[in-house]
Design an enzyme around this catalytic site. Structure first.
Site, PDB file in Angstrom:
ATOM      1  CB  CYS A  57      -0.899  -0.022   1.231  1.00  0.00           C
ATOM      2  SG  CYS A  57      -1.807   1.502   1.519  1.00  0.00           S
ATOM      3  CE1 TYR A 183      -5.078   2.122  -5.239  1.00  0.00           C
ATOM      4  CE2 TYR A 183      -3.792   4.149  -5.145  1.00  0.00           C
ATOM      5  CZ  TYR A 183      -3.951   2.821  -4.822  1.00  0.00           C
ATOM      6  OH  TYR A 183      -3.003   2.169  -4.080  1.00  0.00           O
TER       7      TYR A 183
END
Length: 314
Positions: A57, A183
């Site tokens: 992440c 994203y």
């Protein structure tokens, strides 16, 4: 990250789409602070806090980077979750050390039994009060930067007062267009939403490339928070975002100034050790079955991050 929906922990990326197919990120659920203040509930103490991260992440990577740069490894211990995130969200390879939990959502309900929000990393856990201090990475790195100076005897400052307005300006530009922009490309569910995010992303990367032609760092003549916040996206770009998220106009390798900048940051002492390409590729390609239903993880690409960066002339 995940969200409880009808008793099942789902990947939050698939639960937060606008009516126009745009990816919308929800806010973090815990927003308290460690403060070097005798009146504060959460005070900086060696051994008091535990950090939960995923090596995949980019938001958790920020926290690991600041933990390393600020010499907090001996003072804040860490648990790394598995790269795979499927029906139950983030999971542990081994039971985590504080409670023996095997799923990250168990830690959230340990802190708040009726919690049904996002289950994300990083998490800064307070052992003394038994709760989550924060799961907002931008605020955790600020705590690490300034509130533990005396604990670690480390006074490096990546958010110096004289540069804060410029750092904030870059953060406010980079987050929506680059950090979250990849994203918005990858999880767009309409062509228009994807193309808008794609154009915004590469317009922003082009802007950064032009700026880095005459500036060594984003804010002033020293590495700051703004650089590290950009770094965690750039380091994943060629390995994941180009293919998996359809961000394929250019690679970072095709931007000479940005490539040199990325190499310089990667070669800062302690940064390589926070970066794990196995976890990065495994998580994205294996966990996002809506994008990659075969779950096949690519072997490449080969990345040259340790050769000379030639940024010293700036």
């Amino acid at each position: 990250m995940g969200k409880l929906v009808e008793g099942v922990w789902h990947d939050v990326w698939y639960d937060t789409k606008s009516s126009r197919g745009q990816f919308v990120r929800e806010d973090a659920g815990f927003r308290q602070s460690v403060e070097n203040n005798s009146e504060a509930e959460f005070q900086p103490e060696s051994g008091r806090y535990h950090l939960y991260v995923s090596l995949a992440c980019p938001w958790a990577h920020r926290a690991l980077i600041f933990r390393s740069l600020k010499g907090l490894e001996k003072h804040i211990d860490v648990t790394v979750v598995c790269p795979d995130m499927l029906s139950e969200g983030w999971q542990m390879g081994l039971p985590e050390p504080l409670f023996g939990h095997t799923r990250l959502h168990q830690l959230y309900t340990q802190a708040k039994p009726d919690y049904t929000g996002r289950v994300t990393v990083p998490i800064l856990w307070d052992k003394k009060t038994g709760t989550i201090v924060s799961n907002e990475s931008s605020e955790i790195i600020r705590m690490f930067n300034s509130e533990f100076n005396q604990v670690a005897d480390n006074y490096l400052d990546f958010y110096p007062e004289k540069l804060r307005s410029l750092i904030d300006e870059w953060n406010d530009y980079i987050y929506p267009n680059i950090n979250n922009g990849v994203y918005r490309c990858g999880f767009a569910s309409s062509q228009d939403a994807y193309e808008q995010a794609y154009d915004n992303l590469f317009n922003a990367l082009d802007k950064v490339e032009r700026y880095l032609q005459t500036h060594r760092y984003l804010a002033g003549n020293q590495i700051t928070e703004a650089d590290w916040r950009l770094f965690t996206t750039l380091i994943r770009f060629d390995a994941v975002y180009v293919g998996h998220f359809k961000c394929n106009k250019k690679r970072i390798a095709d931007y000479p100034n940005m490539l040199g900048y990325l190499k310089e940051l990667y070669q800062v002492e302690g940064i390589k050790e926070t970066t794990d390409f196995y976890h990065i590729k495994r998580h994205y390609y294996f966990s996002h079955t809506g994008i990659n239903p075969t779950q096949v993880v690519p072997k490449g690409p080969e990345l040259d991050l340790e050769s000379p960066h030639d940024r010293d002339h700036l």
